[in-house]
Design a protein around this motif. Structure first.
Motif, mmCIF file in Angstrom:
data_model
loop_
_atom_site.group_PDB
_atom_site.id
_atom_site.type_symbol
_atom_site.label_atom_id
_atom_site.label_comp_id
_atom_site.label_asym_id
_atom_site.label_seq_id
_atom_site.Cartn_x
_atom_site.Cartn_y
_atom_site.Cartn_z
ATOM 1 N N HIS A 1 34.633 39.360 35.439
ATOM 2 C CA HIS A 1 35.689 38.902 34.636
ATOM 3 C C HIS A 1 36.683 40.209 34.099
ATOM 4 C CE1 HIS A 1 37.184 36.541 31.402
ATOM 5 N NE2 HIS A 1 37.054 37.498 30.745
ATOM 6 N N VAL A 2 36.074 41.185 33.912
ATOM 7 C CA VAL A 2 36.626 42.281 33.285
ATOM 8 C C VAL A 2 37.872 42.781 34.499
ATOM 9 C CG1 VAL A 2 36.588 44.642 32.578
ATOM 10 C CG2 VAL A 2 34.795 42.897 31.773
ATOM 11 N N VAL A 3 37.434 42.996 35.445
ATOM 12 C CA VAL A 3 38.336 43.306 36.717
ATOM 13 C C VAL A 3 39.527 42.212 36.801
ATOM 14 C CG1 VAL A 3 38.518 43.692 39.195
ATOM 15 C CG2 VAL A 3 36.585 44.915 37.784
ATOM 16 N N ARG B 1 48.385 34.926 42.586
ATOM 17 C CA ARG B 1 46.890 35.453 41.961
ATOM 18 C C ARG B 1 45.849 34.604 41.361
ATOM 19 N NH1 ARG B 1 48.838 41.024 39.333
ATOM 20 N NH2 ARG B 1 50.806 39.815 38.867
ATOM 21 N N GLY B 2 46.540 33.819 40.704
ATOM 22 C CA GLY B 2 45.785 32.770 39.784
ATOM 23 C C GLY B 2 45.166 31.940 40.655
ATOM 24 N N VAL B 3 45.526 31.350 41.971
ATOM 25 C CA VAL B 3 44.558 30.605 42.822
ATOM 26 C C VAL B 3 43.198 31.320 43.254
ATOM 27 C CG1 VAL B 3 44.521 29.415 45.019
ATOM 28 C CG2 VAL B 3 46.668 29.260 43.577
ATOM 29 N N LEU B 4 43.646 32.728 43.666
ATOM 30 C CA LEU B 4 42.535 33.832 44.149
ATOM 31 C C LEU B 4 41.827 33.928 43.060
ATOM 32 C CD1 LEU B 4 44.732 36.282 46.013
ATOM 33 C CD2 LEU B 4 43.236 34.243 46.950
ATOM 34 N N MET B 5 41.779 33.575 41.696
ATOM 35 C CA MET B 5 41.007 33.879 40.879
ATOM 36 C C MET B 5 40.035 32.715 40.287
ATOM 37 S SD MET B 5 42.830 36.454 38.173
ATOM 38 C CE MET B 5 43.741 38.154 38.685
ATOM 39 N N ARG B 6 40.532 31.758 41.153
ATOM 40 C CA ARG B 6 39.652 30.553 40.689
ATOM 41 C C ARG B 6 38.139 30.757 41.088
ATOM 42 N NH1 ARG B 6 42.385 24.690 40.132
ATOM 43 N NH2 ARG B 6 44.038 25.275 39.429
ATOM 44 N N ARG B 7 37.249 30.288 40.215
ATOM 45 C CA ARG B 7 35.799 30.363 40.428
ATOM 46 C C ARG B 7 35.239 29.602 41.501
ATOM 47 N NH1 ARG B 7 32.278 31.674 36.476
ATOM 48 N NH2 ARG B 7 33.770 31.534 35.015
ATOM 49 N N ARG B 8 35.910 28.429 42.054
ATOM 50 C CA ARG B 8 35.446 27.685 43.088
ATOM 51 C C ARG B 8 35.690 28.023 44.464
ATOM 52 N NH1 ARG B 8 32.545 23.048 41.531
ATOM 53 N NH2 ARG B 8 32.850 22.663 39.306
ATOM 54 N N LEU B 9 36.869 29.077 44.704
ATOM 55 C CA LEU B 9 37.599 29.646 45.783
ATOM 56 C C LEU B 9 36.291 29.736 46.790
ATOM 57 C CD1 LEU B 9 39.681 29.809 47.768
ATOM 58 C CD2 LEU B 9 40.170 32.048 46.517
ATOM 59 N N TRP B 10 36.073 29.548 47.977
ATOM 60 C CA TRP B 10 35.316 30.157 48.782
ATOM 61 C C TRP B 10 35.477 31.257 49.384
ATOM 62 C CZ3 TRP B 10 35.863 30.434 54.355
ATOM 63 C CH2 TRP B 10 34.667 30.960 54.963
ATOM 64 N N ARG B 11 36.823 31.649 49.834
ATOM 65 C CA ARG B 11 37.112 32.797 50.200
ATOM 66 C C ARG B 11 38.617 32.920 50.500
ATOM 67 N NH1 ARG B 11 34.642 36.186 55.274
ATOM 68 N NH2 ARG B 11 35.806 37.964 55.191
ATOM 69 N N GLY B 12 39.251 33.949 50.040
ATOM 70 C CA GLY B 12 40.964 33.901 49.901
ATOM 71 C C GLY B 12 41.320 35.511 50.043
#
Length: 265
Positions: A46-48, A145-156
């Motif tokens: 979360h910090v990163v 970047r916002g999409v890549l930070m979504r918790r449910r993303l399997w891999r991006g």
């Protein structure tokens, strides 16, 4: 050091890899070590991400010689190095599959040209993209970047470069996938099949019928393809794609790919 914002006493010290610094706010990109307020409860991941670096772009988190998980709860004063993802990044088992957001349509056509299973839905929102990536086990490629930070993303993966050709080079350099040029429809991602002239003649303009003899047809959408005036440019693109993959694998010590098939456009 630079402190980001306020917060309770105590800080976590972050040292991002130079290859990740463009994700930081412009005023912090030249700062070697960031002092980030530590609230004592947030995970390291979360910090990163709070400083702008998606975890999809992080290869390793370490404190000294100790590897850390993204779920690690840092302690005040802890120094953490953030490494960029190693290239080539390991692909999931089976043929690689990609999912792109609508802004990367030109890249999608290029990925299909070199034979990669690539979907690019024209009207899918962020939540739908994330859900589909997980359901179909596709790697989501985006510059959001916002999409890549979504918790449910399997891999991006974040796509670097503003020009589609540069974006293609970046994706191939990152994943070094096996290529099968000229086997997929650039328009719909369907598989191409060789077609006899008699099968497609009625779909061709008179000039095309007189000039060309070799054709392929998409098994999904029915589009017909042949070696046209733009063929040389496409061949150059495919050859450059092959060189990118071979060079990345060789640099990583994996040798050359077992097969890099050619074909017709």
């Amino acid at each position: 050091m630079t402190t980001l914002g306020g917060g309770p006493p105590g800080t976590l010290l972050l040292r991002p890899d130079p290859r990740l610094r463009f994700f930081l706010p412009a005023r912090l990109r030249a700062v070697p070590e960031l002092a980030v307020p530590d609230d004592g409860t947030s995970s390291l991941g979360h910090v990163v991400q709070s400083v702008g670096i998606p975890l999809s772009e992080v290869g390793a988190l370490t404190s000294g010689d100790r590897p850390l998980a993204a779920s690690h709860r840092p302690v005040p004063g802890e120094r953490v190095s953030i490494e960029a993802v190693r290239r080539p990044e390991r692909l999931p088992p089976g043929p690689p599959r990609f999912l792109l957001d609508v802004h990367l349509g030109a890249l999608a056509r290029r990925l299909r040209l070199v034979g990669l299973d690539t979907e690019c839905p024209p009207d899918a929102g962020d939540a739908a993209l994330v859900a589909r990536a997980g359901a179909e086990r596709r790697i989501l490629l985006t510059r959001d970047r916002g999409v890549l930070m979504r918790r449910r993303l399997w891999r991006g993966a974040f796509v670097r470069g503003d020009r589609p050709d540069d974006q293609l080079t970046d994706v191939l350099d990152r994943f070094a996938p096996p290529l099968a040029p000229w086997t997929r429809c650039p328009a719909c991602n369907g598989l191409l099949e060789a077609a006899d002239r008699s099968e497609v003649e009625r779909l061709l303009r008179p000039g095309t019928r007189r000039t060309y003899d070799a054709f392929s047809r998409c098994a999904s959408c029915g589009r017909v393809f042949w070696r046209g005036a733009h063929g040389e440019r496409l061949r150059n693109l495919v050859e450059a794609a092959n060189r990118t993959v071979v060079a990345r694998l060789a640099e990583a010590g994996h040798g050359h790919p077992a097969e890099m098939p050619g074909g017709e456009d």
